[in-house]
Scaffold this motif. Structure first.
Motif, short mmCIF file in Angstrom:
data_model
loop_
_atom_site.label_atom_id
_atom_site.label_comp_id
_atom_site.label_asym_id
_atom_site.label_seq_id
_atom_site.Cartn_x
_atom_site.Cartn_y
_atom_site.Cartn_z
N LEU A 1 -0.14 4.81 11.91
CA LEU A 1 0.95 3.88 12.21
C LEU A 1 0.48 2.72 13.06
CD1 LEU A 1 3.65 6.49 13.29
CD2 LEU A 1 3.38 5.44 11.05
N GLY A 2 1.19 1.61 12.92
CA GLY A 2 0.92 0.45 13.77
C GLY A 2 1.67 -0.75 13.27
N PRO A 3 1.99 -1.69 14.14
CA PRO A 3 2.66 -2.92 13.71
C PRO A 3 1.73 -3.77 12.85
CG PRO A 3 2.00 -3.09 15.99
CD PRO A 3 1.73 -1.67 15.59
N ASN A 4 2.28 -4.76 12.17
CA ASN A 4 1.46 -5.67 11.38
C ASN A 4 0.40 -6.32 12.28
OD1 ASN A 4 2.88 -5.20 9.01
ND2 ASN A 4 4.33 -6.86 9.40
N GLY A 5 -0.82 -6.39 11.78
CA GLY A 5 -1.90 -6.98 12.54
C GLY A 5 -2.54 -6.05 13.55
N ALA A 6 -2.17 -4.76 13.50
CA ALA A 6 -2.69 -3.81 14.49
C ALA A 6 -4.11 -3.38 14.20
CB ALA A 6 -1.79 -2.58 14.55
N GLY A 7 -4.56 -3.53 12.95
CA GLY A 7 -5.91 -3.10 12.58
C GLY A 7 -5.93 -1.96 11.58
N LYS A 8 -4.76 -1.62 11.02
CA LYS A 8 -4.70 -0.49 10.08
C LYS A 8 -5.53 -0.75 8.82
CE LYS A 8 -0.26 -0.27 9.35
NZ LYS A 8 0.12 -1.53 10.06
N THR A 9 -5.32 -1.90 8.20
CA THR A 9 -6.02 -2.19 6.95
C THR A 9 -7.52 -2.34 7.17
OG1 THR A 9 -4.06 -3.24 5.97
CG2 THR A 9 -6.19 -3.79 5.01
N THR A 10 -7.91 -2.97 8.26
CA THR A 10 -9.34 -3.10 8.58
C THR A 10 -9.97 -1.72 8.75
OG1 THR A 10 -9.06 -5.26 9.63
CG2 THR A 10 -11.01 -3.99 10.25
N THR A 11 -9.25 -0.82 9.41
CA THR A 11 -9.76 0.55 9.58
C THR A 11 -9.92 1.23 8.24
OG1 THR A 11 -8.66 0.71 11.74
CG2 THR A 11 -9.31 2.78 10.67
N ILE A 12 -8.90 1.13 7.40
CA ILE A 12 -8.94 1.79 6.09
C ILE A 12 -10.07 1.24 5.24
CG2 ILE A 12 -7.69 2.05 3.91
CD1 ILE A 12 -5.11 2.32 5.58
N LEU A 13 -10.20 -0.09 5.20
CA LEU A 13 -11.25 -0.70 4.38
C LEU A 13 -12.64 -0.37 4.91
CD1 LEU A 13 -9.68 -4.19 3.56
CD2 LEU A 13 -9.72 -2.13 2.15
N SER A 14 -12.76 -0.19 6.21
CA SER A 14 -14.04 0.26 6.78
C SER A 14 -14.34 1.69 6.37
CB SER A 14 -14.00 0.15 8.31
OG SER A 14 -13.84 -1.19 8.73
N MET A 15 -13.30 2.54 6.35
CA MET A 15 -13.47 3.93 5.94
C MET A 15 -13.89 4.03 4.48
SD MET A 15 -10.12 5.47 7.89
CE MET A 15 -9.81 6.58 6.54
N LEU A 16 -13.52 3.03 3.69
CA LEU A 16 -13.85 3.03 2.26
C LEU A 16 -15.18 2.32 1.96
CD1 LEU A 16 -10.26 2.15 1.06
CD2 LEU A 16 -11.46 4.28 0.53
N GLY A 17 -15.79 1.73 2.97
CA GLY A 17 -17.05 1.01 2.75
C GLY A 17 -16.84 -0.35 2.15
N ILE A 18 -15.61 -0.84 2.10
CA ILE A 18 -15.32 -2.17 1.55
C ILE A 18 -15.61 -3.24 2.59
CG2 ILE A 18 -13.48 -3.65 0.62
CD1 ILE A 18 -12.20 -1.07 -0.51
N ILE A 19 -15.33 -2.92 3.85
CA ILE A 19 -15.67 -3.79 4.98
C ILE A 19 -16.80 -3.13 5.77
CG2 ILE A 19 -14.85 -4.52 7.27
CD1 ILE A 19 -12.20 -5.21 6.05
N ILE A 20 -17.76 -3.93 6.17
CA ILE A 20 -18.86 -3.43 7.01
C ILE A 20 -18.49 -3.68 8.47
CG2 ILE A 20 -21.31 -3.52 7.53
CD1 ILE A 20 -20.61 -2.60 4.68
N PRO A 21 -18.28 -2.64 9.25
CA PRO A 21 -17.90 -2.84 10.66
C PRO A 21 -19.04 -3.41 11.48
CG PRO A 21 -18.26 -0.51 10.21
CD PRO A 21 -18.36 -1.21 8.89
N ASP A 22 -18.70 -3.98 12.64
CA ASP A 22 -19.71 -4.51 13.55
C ASP A 22 -20.42 -3.39 14.29
OD1 ASP A 22 -18.87 -7.06 12.84
OD2 ASP A 22 -17.37 -7.12 14.43
N GLY A 23 -19.72 -2.29 14.51
CA GLY A 23 -20.31 -1.18 15.24
C GLY A 23 -19.53 0.09 15.02
N GLY A 24 -20.13 1.20 15.39
CA GLY A 24 -19.48 2.49 15.23
C GLY A 24 -20.01 3.27 14.05
N ARG A 25 -19.43 4.45 13.86
CA ARG A 25 -19.89 5.34 12.79
C ARG A 25 -18.69 5.96 12.08
NH1 ARG A 25 -21.97 10.95 12.30
NH2 ARG A 25 -20.93 11.42 14.26
N ILE A 26 -18.81 6.08 10.76
CA ILE A 26 -17.73 6.68 9.96
C ILE A 26 -18.34 7.76 9.07
CG2 ILE A 26 -15.98 6.30 8.19
CD1 ILE A 26 -15.81 3.40 9.16
N GLN A 27 -17.80 8.95 9.17
CA GLN A 27 -18.19 10.04 8.28
C GLN A 27 -16.98 10.46 7.46
OE1 GLN A 27 -20.08 13.15 10.76
NE2 GLN A 27 -21.93 12.70 9.60
#
Length: 309
Positions: free
Chosen positions: A37-63
């Motif tokens: 959950l989160g309001p619009n612009g909270a970072g939900k879609t960026t998180t999801i696309l990073s989890m899918l490998g569609i966006i390359i994050p600047d840092g961190g790790r996803i398994q």
């Protein structure tokens, strides 16, 4: 084998000076339904696309499913199903051909593809129109086809971004049934939604993200209890006899709605004290209960309210 279907550690992603995701860390257990959950612009879609490998994050790790997204993206994608918020179908293709197109991406024999497509079209109620072009479908029918497409590879993990957005009640019911069936089959479901009653109905746990940071995560009951501890308790009491004056240091307000009924606002759960106090004064208690906040109450008051301060 790992007990986590999803592990996100210290995920960060910026667009210029705007930090969309800021040190995000959370886990999703195998076999659970996790509402995001989160309001619009909270970072939900960026998180999801990073989890899918569609966006390359600047840092961190996803398994995902025990594999590192940065190292094994293709293996991961073979085992997940993803439904974007604004997904589209191929209008010039029939319902059958749409599913066949996506089935060709996976290691399936012709017989397996035919059986799977048949099963899914029947499951989403499109079997009778399987040879119609998708451009003739209503929005609800297109969403049904997209759901079937998401399930084509019998995924272990479903990632659904606003899956009931714009659907009629029948279509929304189908999506919820798919989520329940996936859980019953031992699959994991990660989904975002603006329909908070839907999240409350379906989720084992939720995560709430605001301005790229995780503000709360856990079972809904735990989050509600944390909210009540912070914001106070609303206790409803009804007695057989008229209610006498009630005094306790944690009571902030008392509203009498009838001679024998009141709503007590308190800084702590004083039901045990209240029960003993009234009983000792010869008052018969007919009901004594806490008014539990809805997930929407928690979301609006603890997230939007705090952000405005």
């Amino acid at each position: 084998m790992s007990t986590q279907a999803i592990t996100v550690e210290n995920l960060t992603k910026s667009y210029g000076r705007f930090r969309a995701v800021d040190g995000l860390t959370f886990e999703v257990e195998n076999g659970e339904v996790f509402g995001f959950l989160g309001p619009n612009g909270a970072g939900k879609t960026t998180t999801i696309l990073s989890m899918l490998g569609i966006i390359i994050p600047d840092g961190g790790r996803i398994q995902i499913l025990g594999m590192d997204m940065a190292r094994e993206p293709l293996k991961i994608k073979e085992r997940i199903g993803y439904l974007p918020e604004n997904a589209t179908v191929y209008g010039e293709l029939t319902a059958w051909k749409n599913l066949e197109f996506f089935a060709n991406f996976y290691r399936m024999s012709n017989a397996e593809k035919e059986n799977r497509i048949t099963e899914l079209l029947k499951r989403v109620g499109l079997w009778e129109v399987r040879y119609r072009k998708a451009k003739t479908f209503s929005k609800g029918m297109k969403q049904r086809l997209l759901i079937a497409q998401t399930l084509i590879n019998d995924p272990e993990l479903l990632i659904l971004d606003e899956p009931t957005s714009g659907l009629d009640p029948e279509g929304a019911h189908l999506v919820k049934e798919v989520i329940r069936e996936a859980k019953a089959e031992g699959k994991t479901v990660f989904f975002s939604s603006h329909v908070l009653s839907e999240v409350e109905e379906l989720s084992d746990r939720v995560g709430i993200i605001v301005r790229g940071k995780l503000k709360a995560v856990g079972p809904i009951g735990d989050i509600k209890r944390q909210f009540m501890e912070l914001e106070g308790y609303e206790i409803k009491v009804e007695t057989k006899e008229p209610l006498p004056e009630i005094g306790h240091e944690d009571i902030t307000r008392l509203e009498r709605v009838a001679p024998n009924r009141a709503i007590i606002f308190a800084r702590s759960d004083i039901r045990e004290w209240l029960s003993k106090n009234l009983s000792s004064r010869g008052i018969t208690i007919l009901s004594l209960e806490i008014e539990e906040p809805s997930l929407e109450d928690v979301f609006l008051k603890t997230i939007y309210g705090r952000e405005e301060k």
